[in-house]
Design a protein around this motif. Sequence first.
Motif, short mmCIF file in Angstrom:
data_model
loop_
_atom_site.label_atom_id
_atom_site.label_comp_id
_atom_site.label_asym_id
_atom_site.label_seq_id
_atom_site.Cartn_x
_atom_site.Cartn_y
_atom_site.Cartn_z
N TYR A 124 2.76 -5.71 -13.89
CA TYR A 124 1.39 -6.19 -13.72
C TYR A 124 0.46 -4.97 -13.70
O TYR A 124 0.82 -3.93 -13.15
N PRO A 125 -0.73 -5.07 -14.30
CA PRO A 125 -1.65 -3.93 -14.31
C PRO A 125 -2.04 -3.52 -12.89
O PRO A 125 -2.48 -4.35 -12.10
N VAL A 126 -1.87 -2.25 -12.59
CA VAL A 126 -2.07 -1.74 -11.23
C VAL A 126 -3.25 -0.78 -11.21
O VAL A 126 -3.35 0.13 -12.03
N GLU A 127 -4.13 -0.98 -10.23
CA GLU A 127 -5.29 -0.10 -10.07
C GLU A 127 -4.96 1.13 -9.24
O GLU A 127 -5.39 2.23 -9.56
N VAL A 128 -4.19 0.94 -8.19
CA VAL A 128 -3.82 2.07 -7.32
C VAL A 128 -2.31 2.12 -7.17
O VAL A 128 -1.71 1.24 -6.55
N PRO A 129 -1.67 3.15 -7.74
CA PRO A 129 -0.22 3.31 -7.57
C PRO A 129 0.08 4.13 -6.33
O PRO A 129 -0.55 5.17 -6.09
N LEU A 130 1.04 3.67 -5.54
CA LEU A 130 1.49 4.42 -4.36
C LEU A 130 2.99 4.65 -4.49
O LEU A 130 3.79 3.73 -4.28
N VAL A 131 3.36 5.85 -4.84
CA VAL A 131 4.77 6.17 -5.01
C VAL A 131 5.28 6.77 -3.70
O VAL A 131 4.83 7.84 -3.28
N GLY A 132 6.19 6.06 -3.07
CA GLY A 132 6.72 6.55 -1.81
C GLY A 132 7.61 5.53 -1.14
O GLY A 132 7.74 4.38 -1.59
N ASP A 133 8.23 5.94 -0.07
CA ASP A 133 9.05 5.08 0.76
C ASP A 133 8.19 3.94 1.30
O ASP A 133 7.08 4.18 1.81
N ALA A 134 8.68 2.71 1.22
CA ALA A 134 7.86 1.56 1.59
C ALA A 134 7.44 1.61 3.06
O ALA A 134 6.26 1.41 3.38
N ALA A 135 8.37 1.87 3.96
CA ALA A 135 8.04 1.87 5.38
C ALA A 135 7.04 2.98 5.72
O ALA A 135 6.04 2.75 6.40
N ALA A 136 7.31 4.17 5.24
CA ALA A 136 6.42 5.30 5.54
C ALA A 136 5.04 5.10 4.92
O ALA A 136 4.02 5.42 5.54
N THR A 137 5.02 4.57 3.70
CA THR A 137 3.73 4.37 3.02
C THR A 137 2.89 3.32 3.73
O THR A 137 1.70 3.52 3.98
N LEU A 138 3.50 2.19 4.07
CA LEU A 138 2.74 1.13 4.75
C LEU A 138 2.34 1.55 6.16
O LEU A 138 1.27 1.18 6.65
N GLU A 139 3.19 2.33 6.79
CA GLU A 139 2.85 2.83 8.13
C GLU A 139 1.58 3.67 8.09
O GLU A 139 0.74 3.62 8.99
N ALA A 140 1.43 4.45 7.02
CA ALA A 140 0.22 5.26 6.85
C ALA A 140 -0.96 4.43 6.37
O ALA A 140 -2.12 4.75 6.67
N LEU A 141 -0.68 3.36 5.63
CA LEU A 141 -1.76 2.56 5.03
C LEU A 141 -2.39 1.59 6.01
O LEU A 141 -3.62 1.41 6.03
N VAL A 142 -1.58 0.94 6.85
CA VAL A 142 -2.09 -0.14 7.70
C VAL A 142 -3.26 0.28 8.58
O VAL A 142 -4.26 -0.45 8.68
N PRO A 143 -3.22 1.45 9.24
CA PRO A 143 -4.37 1.83 10.08
C PRO A 143 -5.68 2.01 9.32
O PRO A 143 -6.76 1.98 9.93
#
Length: 592
Positions: free
Chosen positions: A316-335
Motif C-alpha cells: 500500500y502507498p506509504v507516506e511515512v516509513p518507519l523502519v525499526g523494531d515494532a515495540a521500540a518504535t511504537l514506544e517512542a511514537l505513542v507519547p
Amino acid sequence: MTDATENRTVADGLVQRLVDWDVDRVFGYAGDGIDPILAALRRRTGDVDLVTARHEEMAAFMATGHAKYSGTVGVCLATQGPGAVHLLNGLYDAKLDRKPVVAIVGQVVSTALGSGYLQEVDLHTLFKDVCAQYVQTVMAPEQLEHVLDAAFRTALATSSPVCVIVPHDVQQAPLPDAPHAHGIVHSSATFARSRAVPDTEALERAARVLGEGERVAVLVGQGARGAEEQVRALVERLGAGVTTSLLGKPLLDESLPYHCGVMGHLGTTASAELMSGCDTLLVVGSNDPWTEFYPEPGQARAVQVDVTARNIGAKYPVEVPLVGDAAATLEALVPLLPERTGWRADVEGFVRTWREIADRRVHQETERLNPQRVVHELSQLLPDDAQVAVDVGSVVYWYARFLRLPVGVDAHLSSTLASMGSAMPYGIAAKLLHPDRPVVALAGDGAMQMNGLLELITVAHRWRDWADPRFVVLVLSNGDLAEVSWEQREMEGDPRFPTSQTVPDFPYAAYADLLGLAGLRVEAGDDLREAWQEALGADRPVVVEAIVDPDTPLLAPLQPEKKLEQTLRGLEQEDAGGQAARLLREQRDQER
C-alpha cells in the motif's frame, strides 16, 4: 563424546555444531546419502534428537512449525535426490512466512558429481530460489564450521530458509583441527540482534499524519509480536480500530470492543468496514497480500512500521516509513500522539454488528452439521495453555472468524504459501516443543487425506512420551475440497466440478481407534460440546471426526452484488445447489 576422539568425522563435527547453536531437535527422514550424519546423531542421542516424519515434506513443515512456535531456528535433514526434492514445499512455507530454517541435505560422493550418478540432482539449482539467501556445499572438512555458522546467522538475520549440502564422502572424512592459514576461515556459533528505532524526525512526521487522521485504522501482522501492549496503547490513544492479518490473529485479544477481527477474504465484516471507511492507516509488522481489502489507493494516508525495509510500501502507498523494531518504535511514537476519541463509537458498532452476524451464522440451519458451529464451540473450551495448528482450506475461514483464542495461546498455519497438509506436522512440532501443553490441530478431510493420516502414525508412535497426552485433531469431513469449490463459483461463475472436488469417504475416527488413539464421530450440533470436552479431557490423542455440511458459503465479507450474482450463476448450474444458494442469500441479507 566423539568430539574428544581423534576419529571424529565431519558428520560428528556437524552434530557438534548443531549443539553449539543450541539445536536439540532435527526433523528428517533416513537415506543412504546421510548415513554418516545419522550415525553421528546416534552417537549424540540425548544431545540432539532425530524426529522422523513419514515423508521429507512433513519434516520440512515440522522444522518450519518449530521455528514458528519457538521463535528459534528449525532444522530439517534429508538425503540426496528425491529426499532433497521432497523438502521444497515445507521450505517454501518458511520462505513465504519468513521463518528461519536450516536444511541439511546429503549429496552423492563428490568424485561422482557430474556423471549422472544414481540420485544425482543439481542441488544448488534446486534450492537457489527457496533458499535464495544462502546455499552452500561443504567440499572440504575445513569448511564445515564456517558454512554452518553462516547458514544459521543468515537464517536468523533474514528470517528465511537456507541450505547446507554435504556430499557423502565429505561426511565420512576426518575432521582435523583447522590451521591458522591463508584460505582457512574460523568463525563462531554466535548471533545477536539490534533494536532499531527510527530517527526523531521520522517519528514526528508519523505522529503528525496519525494525529491529523479522523478515522484511523491499525493493521497488525506477525511482525508486531512483542509489541502487543504498545499497539493497544496507540489504538486507545487515537480512538482507532484494529484489524489483523491472518498471521497476526493470535497477538491481540479479540474480545476488545475495538478489535475488528481478521481482514481479507476470510475476514469479518467489521474489518471490511474499518478498512473501507478509514482515512488513515497504520500498518505494524504486516505484509499481508490481500491488497484488494486495503483502503482504496489515495483514500488513506499511511504510516508503516516494519523491521525489514523492503516491506515498506510493498502492499500500500506509504507516506511515512518507519523502519525499526515494532515495540521500540511504537514506544517512542505513542507519547507524540494526541489523545482523541476518533471514530471509536463507529468502530465498536462495526464490531457489535459482526458479532451479531457471527452468532446467526454459527446457528444457521444446514442439512448436515454446521462447520462454523464446530469451531465456535471450541472457543468456549480451548485451554489457556493450548497450542493451535490450522490447516489450509475451509477450516481457515472458520478459524479466522469464529475461534477466539485465549490471550497467550499461540496458533500457526501456512499463511502466505497456503499449503494444504501443514496442520499435523505443525502440531507435532508444537507438541515436541512443549510436551506438557495440549495441542489442537484443525484440518479438513482433503488435507488429512493428503498427508495428515500418515502423520497420525507419528502421533501414535510418540504420544506415550508426552507429559500431557492431549493432542486433539479436528477433521471437518464434508467429502469436498470446499474452498476450491467455492472459488470455482465465485471467481469463475462456474459450477463445482465433482471429479476434481470430491474427497473419498474415509473413517477418520475409526482409523484413530485402529492406531491406538481415540476417535469420536460427531454428526449433531447438540453433541459438539460434549465431544470437545471428552477430547480435551482424554488420556490420549483424539481425532474428532465432524460430519459437516459442504454448502456453507466461503465468501469475502461485504461482497459486491456483481460478485454474488456470479457465484449464484455457478450454483444455478449445479444439480444440488439449492441449499448453498439459500445459505448464500441468507448471509448476504445478514450483511445488509
